[in-house]
Design an enzyme around this catalytic site. Structure first.
Site, PDB file in Angstrom:
ATOM      1  N   ASN A 171       8.970   4.946   4.564  1.00 34.74           N
ATOM      2  CA  ASN A 171       8.680   4.449   5.620  1.00 34.74           C
ATOM      3  C   ASN A 171      10.233   3.422   5.838  1.00 34.74           C
ATOM      4  OD1 ASN A 171       6.097   4.021   4.139  1.00 34.74           O
ATOM      5  ND2 ASN A 171       5.318   2.799   6.043  1.00 34.74           N
ATOM      6  N   ARG A 178       0.393  -1.578   0.196  1.00 34.75           N
ATOM      7  CA  ARG A 178      -0.071   0.366  -0.143  1.00 34.75           C
ATOM      8  C   ARG A 178       1.024   1.147   0.192  1.00 34.75           C
ATOM      9  NH1 ARG A 178      -0.708   5.115   2.738  1.00 34.75           N
ATOM     10  NH2 ARG A 178      -0.352   3.584   4.656  1.00 34.75           N
ATOM     11  N   ASP A 179       1.275   1.325   1.391  1.00 35.01           N
ATOM     12  CA  ASP A 179       2.179   2.558   0.840  1.00 35.01           C
ATOM     13  C   ASP A 179       3.644   2.732  -0.031  1.00 35.01           C
ATOM     14  OD1 ASP A 179       3.410   4.889   1.930  1.00 35.01           O
ATOM     15  OD2 ASP A 179       3.415   4.099   4.469  1.00 35.01           O
ATOM     16  N   HIS A 208       8.143   6.793   9.120  1.00 33.44           N
ATOM     17  CA  HIS A 208       8.837   7.356   7.893  1.00 33.44           C
ATOM     18  C   HIS A 208      10.410   7.835   8.151  1.00 33.44           C
ATOM     19  CE1 HIS A 208       5.756   7.253   4.737  1.00 33.44           C
ATOM     20  NE2 HIS A 208       5.402   7.183   6.081  1.00 33.44           N
ATOM     21  N   CYS A 260       5.047  10.228   2.166  1.00 33.33           N
ATOM     22  CA  CYS A 260       2.797  10.676   1.816  1.00 33.33           C
ATOM     23  C   CYS A 260       2.802  11.588   1.300  1.00 33.33           C
ATOM     24  CB  CYS A 260       2.389  11.425   3.060  1.00 33.33           C
ATOM     25  SG  CYS A 260       0.853  11.839   3.254  1.00 33.33           S
ATOM     26  N   HIS A 283       3.884   4.311  12.776  1.00 35.96           N
ATOM     27  CA  HIS A 283       4.073   3.941  11.401  1.00 35.96           C
ATOM     28  C   HIS A 283       5.523   5.872  11.717  1.00 35.96           C
ATOM     29  CE1 HIS A 283       2.567   3.191   7.810  1.00 35.96           C
ATOM     30  NE2 HIS A 283       2.617   4.539   6.983  1.00 35.96           N
TER      31      HIS A 283
END
Length: 312
Positions: A248, A15-16, A208, A239, A206
């Site tokens: 991440n 996803r990310d 980064h 993002c 979460h």
């Protein structure tokens, strides 16, 4: 009682990571996700059911979920922005969904075209619908440790957001350092405060690695009782609504670091590295991983030939 020396890592690259890369053919996505599942993850964030025009890289979310392997012991998670996204997730039979929320109005307007608490008001029908299907629904707080537009987020703001989540019946919350503005001191401060106010919540991190502090922040979170972490194989991610938000923390860096500290992840680091190397070959300019550069600590090397010992 002995301290729990074990953590749970949720892999979020599908996803990310994928949302920050050029569009990947569905078949290639399926191949990569199946390889990730073979590494031993118990939870995988597969996709986001956002509008295809908003994130075209994930426009095939439904098809991906139809085609990937679905081991019985693995929880498949997806992000949802609205009721339409939830209905798609229900149809795709994901196990868990997570709503998206920004800690600040400035980031929320860029991310959701709505102020933070206005966005939260839209969550009530999502929670109601999810309960009708027995689907678990969790929450998130993006830019929880610092917003690129407003700076440090006041603790009172984070507490109020958690209160409103509690009123909705959402008690599993991801605290996201979306632009890598956190440091170990701020991580400890935020986590100690929210865990003190909401002892029944399950918080996760979460992180980064925008400024190279993600692993130090993960250790700080562990020290404050966090046992759930998100990471992305190869360090892919970022993002799309935050300036200079690099990927991440890489899964191989997180797994390797914690395992070296004697903290069990129940993951196969060598298989993870294989997947990371494959992704690095496919997208070399997007990869960000210390382990891919330096290897594991246990990877010893032959001494240089022709060395002359001192004193001889």
């Amino acid at each position: 009682m002995a301290e729990q020396k074990e953590i749970v890592i949720t892999e979020v690259c599908p996803r990310d990571g994928f949302q920050s890369l050029p569009i990947i053919p569905t078949g290639v996505k399926v191949e990569i996700i199946n390889a990730i599942l073979a590494c031993g993850f118990k939870q995988l964030e597969v996709t986001s059911f956002v509008h295809p025009k908003a994130v075209p890289q994930l426009s095939d979310a439904d098809e991906v979920l139809m085609k990937i392997n679905r081991p019985e012991n693995v929880i498949l998670r997806a992000l949802i922005p609205n009721l339409r996204g939830l209905e798609r997730a229900i149809y795709a039979q994901v196990d868990k969904v997570k709503v998206m929320l920004s800690a600040t109005d400035s980031h929320s307007i860029n991310n959701a075209n709505s102020k933070t608490f206005d966005a939260m008001r839209e969550f009530a029908p999502l929670v109601k619908r999810a309960k009708e299907t027995n689907m678990h629904i969790g929450g998130s707080i993006s830019v929880a440790f610092g917003c690129p537009y407003e700076g440090i987020v006041p603790m009172e703001r984070l507490i109020e957001i958690c209160k409103r989540y509690e009123q909705l019946g959402i008690t599993e919350i991801s605290l996201a350092d979306t632009t890598g503005m956190a440091n170990p001191v701020s991580v400890k401060r935020v986590i100690s405060n929210v865990r003190d106010k909401f002892p029944d919540f399950r918080f996760s991190l979460h992180l980064h690695n925008t400024r190279g502090m993600a692993f130090a922040n993960a250790v700080a979170g562990f020290d404050e009782g966090i046992r759930d972490f998100d990471s992305s194989i190869g360090g892919f991610g970022g993002c799309p609504y935050a300036p200079n938000a690099s990927g991440n923390i890489s899964t191989e860096d997180l797994v390797h670091g914690f395992e070296e500290m004697g903290i069990n992840t129940n993951l196969n680091i060598d298989k993870i590295i294989e997947v990371a190397k494959d992704l690095q070959k496919r997208f070399p300019e997007y990869s960000d991983s210390f382990i891919l550069k330096a290897g594991k600590i246990s990877d010893l090397h032959l001494a240089p030939p022709g060395q002359v010992k001192l004193g001889e």
